[in-house]
Design a protein around this motif. Structure first.
Motif, short mmCIF file in Angstrom:
data_model
loop_
_atom_site.label_atom_id
_atom_site.label_comp_id
_atom_site.label_asym_id
_atom_site.label_seq_id
_atom_site.Cartn_x
_atom_site.Cartn_y
_atom_site.Cartn_z
N PRO A 71 0.80 -1.23 0.00
CA PRO A 71 0.00 0.00 0.00
C PRO A 71 0.84 1.28 0.00
N GLU A 72 1.95 1.26 0.71
CA GLU A 72 2.80 2.44 0.79
C GLU A 72 3.36 2.79 -0.60
N ARG A 73 3.83 1.76 -1.31
CA ARG A 73 4.38 1.99 -2.65
C ARG A 73 3.28 2.41 -3.63
N LYS A 74 2.10 1.82 -3.46
CA LYS A 74 0.97 2.22 -4.34
C LYS A 74 0.64 3.70 -4.13
N SER A 75 0.69 4.14 -2.87
CA SER A 75 0.40 5.56 -2.57
C SER A 75 1.45 6.46 -3.22
N GLN A 76 2.71 6.03 -3.16
CA GLN A 76 3.77 6.83 -3.79
C GLN A 76 3.55 6.91 -5.30
N ILE A 77 3.14 5.79 -5.88
CA ILE A 77 2.89 5.77 -7.33
C ILE A 77 1.72 6.68 -7.67
#
Ligand code: IYR
Length: 219
Positions: A72-78
């Motif tokens: 989820p953290e990486r998806k938010s950054q994307i």
């Protein structure tokens, strides 16, 4: 050389039946922008990636890499990086003609699906190869090869009952950094994958396909 083992000839009627079934399956695919957050089994995705990896490619160099993002953290950054690019695209960078072409799809700079969908597959094209000695070597027909593999992937995901969105944030260089990919690879597509949200709506425009007589000619 080795014997061709995977091929078997089909009777003419079976051939037509299967060609029809294949069309009937693929014509049901729709690009979805409204995803449920339900997770998808990793084993399913791995089988679809294996299917994509069987695609033909220039000199069989298989110049692709699929980075699967579920964190989820990486998806938010994307999402944050993509929306920043999209805001500048929709608020000035895109020519009028391009915005007119997009109008029937109803897209804008908001990309909640980048966080809501259970997974994103960033597809990278390997512009060139690197051998065991660290030397560069040429790859051939890279865009064609990666395009074909992506088509296989979309078809396999659809066949497995998953919906996709072929998303192209532009420019999408931020994906290289977020996925830790080398300079030799160029991100080309961010495939959003999951189940459609209950009651999901899709644009009428996307379901209208050109007739056979327009997309083909015989000689
Ligand atoms: N990348 C933008 C714009 C966009 C461009 C095309 I060509 C599309 O088919 C859809 C969208 C966006 O994702 O909104």
């Amino acid at each position: 050389m080795e014997p061709l083992t995977g091929y078997r000839e089909l009777p003419a009627d079976t051939m037509l039946e299967r060609a029809r079934a294949s069309y009937q399956n693929l014509r049901c695919r729709r690009t979805v922008r409204d995803f449920d957050s339900r997770p998808v089994d990793r084993a399913v995705i791995e089988q679809c990636l294996l299917a994509a990896g069987t695609a033909p490619s220039g000199a069989n160099q298989q110049p692709w890499h699929f980075a699967v993002i579920t964190d989820p953290e990486r998806k938010s950054q994307i999402r944050a990086a993509a929306e920043e690019e999209e805001r500048s695209f929709y608020n000035g960078r895109a020519p009028e003609e391009w915005l007119r072409a997009l109008a029937p799809l109803g897209t804008d700079a908001n990309k909640p699906f980048l966080e809501e969908a259970p997974l994103l597959i960033a597809i990278f094209a390997q512009k060139y190869g690197i051998d065991a000695q660290g030397e560069r070597f040429s790859h051939y027909y890279v865009p064609e090869s990666v395009g074909i593999a992506t088509g296989f992937l979309i078809a396999a995901l659809h066949d497995a009952g998953l919906a996709t969105l072929t998303h192209t944030p532009s420019p999408m260089g931020f994906l290289s950094k977020l996925c830790g990919r080398p300079e030799s690879e160029k991100p080309v597509i961010l495939l959003v994958v999951g189940h459609p949200k209950p009651g999901c709506q899709v644009p009428v425009h996307g379901g209208i396909k050109k007739p056979l007589a327009q997309i083909s000619s015989w000689f």
